[in-house]
Enzyme design. Structure first.
Site, PDB file in Angstrom:
ATOM      1  N   SER A  93       0.552  -1.006  -0.087  1.00 18.36           N
ATOM      2  CA  SER A  93      -0.206   0.035  -0.144  1.00 18.36           C
ATOM      3  C   SER A  93       0.722   0.904   0.041  1.00 18.36           C
ATOM      4  O   SER A  93       0.369   2.063   0.290  1.00 18.36           O
ATOM      5  CB  SER A  93      -1.151  -0.445   1.212  1.00 18.36           C
ATOM      6  N   THR A 195      -1.417   2.878   4.118  1.00 20.92           N
ATOM      7  CA  THR A 195      -1.106   4.621   3.884  1.00 20.92           C
ATOM      8  C   THR A 195       0.450   4.411   5.321  1.00 20.92           C
ATOM      9  O   THR A 195      -0.802   4.375   6.704  1.00 20.92           O
ATOM     10  CB  THR A 195      -2.214   5.136   4.169  1.00 20.92           C
ATOM     11  N   ARG A 223      -7.090   8.230 -10.043  1.00 22.70           N
ATOM     12  CA  ARG A 223      -7.673   8.993  -8.624  1.00 22.70           C
ATOM     13  C   ARG A 223      -6.101   9.057  -7.984  1.00 22.70           C
ATOM     14  O   ARG A 223      -5.326   9.260  -7.985  1.00 22.70           O
ATOM     15  CB  ARG A 223      -8.321   7.081  -8.463  1.00 22.70           C
ATOM     16  N   THR A 246      -5.675   8.140   7.398  1.00 27.69           N
ATOM     17  CA  THR A 246      -5.498   6.498   6.531  1.00 27.69           C
ATOM     18  C   THR A 246      -7.216   6.016   6.343  1.00 27.69           C
ATOM     19  O   THR A 246      -7.854   6.780   7.337  1.00 27.69           O
ATOM     20  CB  THR A 246      -5.055   5.557   7.677  1.00 27.69           C
TER      21      THR A 246
HETATM   22  C1  SD4 Z   1      -6.260   6.605   0.317  1.00 30.50           C
HETATM   23  N1  SD4 Z   1      -6.348   7.343   1.865  1.00 30.50           N
HETATM   24  O1  SD4 Z   1      -5.596   7.312  -1.221  1.00 30.50           O
HETATM   25  C2  SD4 Z   1      -5.858   6.844   0.684  1.00 30.50           C
HETATM   26  C3  SD4 Z   1      -5.456   5.360   1.516  1.00 30.50           C
HETATM   27  C4  SD4 Z   1      -5.630   4.305   2.408  1.00 30.50           C
HETATM   28  O2  SD4 Z   1      -6.355   3.115   3.401  1.00 30.50           O
HETATM   29  O3  SD4 Z   1      -5.606   4.906   3.762  1.00 30.50           O
HETATM   30  N2  SD4 Z   1      -5.947   3.574   1.893  1.00 30.50           N
HETATM   31  O4  SD4 Z   1      -8.088   7.042  -0.096  1.00 30.50           O
END
Ligand code: SD4
Length: 336
Positions: A93, A195, A223, A246
């Protein structure tokens, strides 16, 4: 450093400490009377320096702590800490090895913010592992705060970053498997790691933060989430404190989550209370489908008190403070 030694050293060096006694987080289980002070100090103490990060990233907080101990600033600490996760191919991630968008491209979002309120961000960055360092360069070397896509990559190359293929075999295989059904459904708490958002207060008492991610797996091409958006994924105010988010970025952006948490702290809320209220803004919307997604916040204030809260069970914060590097389970809203 043991707590007693720290207090001794702090009084010798003039590093301020203010042990928070009335600020026990709501996430604390009830304590026996003689346990309470220790427990509160452990979870919500007010020592500096301090480093906190989203999820279970002890190696990253360790690197950040070491950076501060070696005289680095809070900004150095959060950058160095985030780089550990970015380089780890196993984390799907963040950085190299991140899961791709639905067209098979790994695209990274990252930002940094320092104690002066300066900030830098990259969005939709391809082929460069250390997005957080590119974001820092945007802040320090350009008149802008945000660069996107090809422009961000060109800038990174001009600064000496090396291009790399970020799509590892493991992530490619996962994407190919996903394509069979091709259903887009953000998963709550991916691999108990996600993240990375990191906040630090250095030995001078200055605050900085960073956030870096490959965003949501199998997102639409183009995106961008909350993570590189100052005020949403990250916000730092050196007078007050800082917050990083996150989870499902769209929901964080809609409530300008990290700015909200810092503003709530400005109004007198503890970091814990502020994180809880910001989660409340998301789940209490009349049309909220919060059961289907996760959001988590971590925050600290100028004194070094910390807070963390999420919609669902399973969110964790890693904290390095008073010589202790520990993973802490977050309290959460959805108890039903
Ligand atoms: C997002 N907040 O791109 C980030 C990814 C994340 O759990 O934290 N995912 O939306």
């Amino acid at each position: 450093m043991k707590r007693r030694n720290f207090i001794k050293n702090a009084s010798l060096t003039g590093v301020g400490i203010a042990v928070g006694s009335s600020l026990a987080g709501c996430n604390e289980p009830a304590k026996k009377e003689n346990e309470s002070e220790v427990a509160i100090n452990k979870s919500n103490s007010a020592y500096i320096p301090v480093v906190i990060a989203t999820w279970n990233v002890k190696q990253s907080t360790s690197k950040a702590w070491e950076t501060i101990q070696n005289g680095g600033s809070a900004l150095d600490a959060v950058e160095q800490g985030c780089r550990v996760e970015e380089a780890d191919e196993k984390g799907q991630s963040v950085g190299k090895g991140g899961l791709p968008d639905r067209e098979g491209h790994v695209t990274l979002d990252a930002c940094v913010m320092n104690q002066h309120g300066d900030c830098g961000a990259v969005v939709y960055l391809k082929d460069i592992t250390h997005a957080v360092s590119v974001a820092r360069k945007v802040m320090e070397e350009t008149p802008h705060v945000m660069l996107a896509g090809d422009g961000a990559k060109q800038f990174a190359l001009s600064q000496g970053f090396q291009p790399e293929n970020l799509l590892t075999e493991a992530s490619k295989t996962a994407w190919e498997k996903w394509k069979i059904e091709a259903k887009y459904k953000p998963i709550i708490n991916i691999e108990n790691h996600d993240t990375i958002g990191m906040l630090a207060i250095d030995s001078k008492g200055d605050i900085s933060g960073a956030c870096t991610t490959s965003g949501l797996a199998y997102k639409m091409a183009g995106r961008v989430g909350d993570s590189p958006i100052i005020g949403s994924g990250l916000y730092v105010d050196n007078e007050i404190g800082a917050c990083v988010a996150t989870g499902l970025g769209e929901e964080v952006v809609k409530t300008v989550g990290s700015f909200l948490v810092v503003e709530l702290m400005r109004q007198g809320k503890t970091p814990q209370q502020a994180c809880e209220e910001a989660i409340g803004r998301i789940v209490n919307k009349p049309n909220s489908n919060y059961k289907d997604f996760q959001v988590g916040y971590i925050a600290l204030n100028k004194k070094g008190e910390t807070g963390y809260f999420a919609i669902h069970e399973g969110f964790t914060m890693t904290k390095y403070q008073d010589g202790v590097n520990e993973q802490l389970q977050s309290d959460f809203f959805n108890k039903a």
